[in-house]
Design a protein around this motif. Sequence first.
Motif, PDB file in Angstrom:
ATOM      1  N   GLY A  31      51.466   0.033  17.950  1.00 13.47           N
ATOM      2  CA  GLY A  31      50.885  -1.006  17.112  1.00 13.47           C
ATOM      3  C   GLY A  31      49.388  -1.157  17.249  1.00 13.47           C
ATOM      4  N   GLU A  32      48.730  -0.225  17.877  1.00 12.09           N
ATOM      5  CA  GLU A  32      47.295  -0.350  18.125  1.00 12.09           C
ATOM      6  C   GLU A  32      46.490  -0.327  16.825  1.00 12.09           C
ATOM      7  OE1 GLU A  32      43.960  -1.050  20.306  1.00 12.09           O
ATOM      8  OE2 GLU A  32      46.014  -1.059  21.008  1.00 12.09           O
ATOM      9  N   GLN A  33      46.868   0.489  15.887  1.00 15.64           N
ATOM     10  CA  GLN A  33      46.126   0.556  14.632  1.00 15.64           C
ATOM     11  C   GLN A  33      46.261  -0.747  13.847  1.00 15.64           C
ATOM     12  OE1 GLN A  33      47.612   4.050  12.748  1.00 15.64           O
ATOM     13  NE2 GLN A  33      46.278   5.412  13.911  1.00 15.64           N
ATOM     14  N   GLU A  34      47.421  -1.354  13.883  1.00 22.44           N
ATOM     15  CA  GLU A  34      47.597  -2.625  13.197  1.00 22.44           C
ATOM     16  C   GLU A  34      46.771  -3.725  13.858  1.00 22.44           C
ATOM     17  OE1 GLU A  34      50.179  -0.702  14.076  1.00 22.44           O
ATOM     18  OE2 GLU A  34      50.763   0.018  12.099  1.00 22.44           O
ATOM     19  N   ARG A  35      46.590  -3.642  15.170  1.00 22.09           N
ATOM     20  CA  ARG A  35      45.771  -4.640  15.863  1.00 22.09           C
ATOM     21  C   ARG A  35      44.291  -4.435  15.575  1.00 22.09           C
ATOM     22  NH1 ARG A  35      49.596  -4.193  20.225  1.00 22.09           N
ATOM     23  NH2 ARG A  35      48.402  -2.494  21.105  1.00 22.09           N
ATOM     24  N   GLN A  36      43.882  -3.207  15.286  1.00 17.61           N
ATOM     25  CA  GLN A  36      42.474  -2.933  15.029  1.00 17.61           C
ATOM     26  C   GLN A  36      42.034  -3.346  13.628  1.00 17.61           C
ATOM     27  OE1 GLN A  36      40.150  -1.840  17.138  1.00 17.61           O
ATOM     28  NE2 GLN A  36      41.622  -1.766  18.809  1.00 17.61           N
ATOM     29  N   GLN A  37      42.939  -3.408  12.669  1.00 18.68           N
ATOM     30  CA  GLN A  37      42.578  -3.731  11.293  1.00 18.68           C
ATOM     31  C   GLN A  37      41.913  -5.106  11.152  1.00 18.68           C
ATOM     32  OE1 GLN A  37      42.363  -1.886   8.734  1.00 18.68           O
ATOM     33  NE2 GLN A  37      43.297  -0.073   9.622  1.00 18.68           N
TER      34      GLN A  37
END
Length: 83
Positions: A31-37
């Motif tokens: 879920g790291e990419q979703e947290r970066q958005q």
Amino acid sequence: MALDRRWPRALARGAVPVGLGLLLWAALAGGEQERQQPLKGRAGADAATLAHRRRHNELIMAALREAAETDDNVAQRGVPWRK
């Protein structure tokens, strides 16, 4: 040399924690990419803020450069210190 019967059990006991750790890491890192958005669209990315940060970084680098070039202890200077 015969294979000891304890080796497969020892390898399994060592592999189980490693496998569980890898599964947990994959679950959390997924879920790291979703947290970066949301962080990309945050306030503070406008031109004025970036210019202010750039100027602040230039002042810090100038102070560090001066501290590196002088023999004085710049940490002992008075508080209202300006270049």
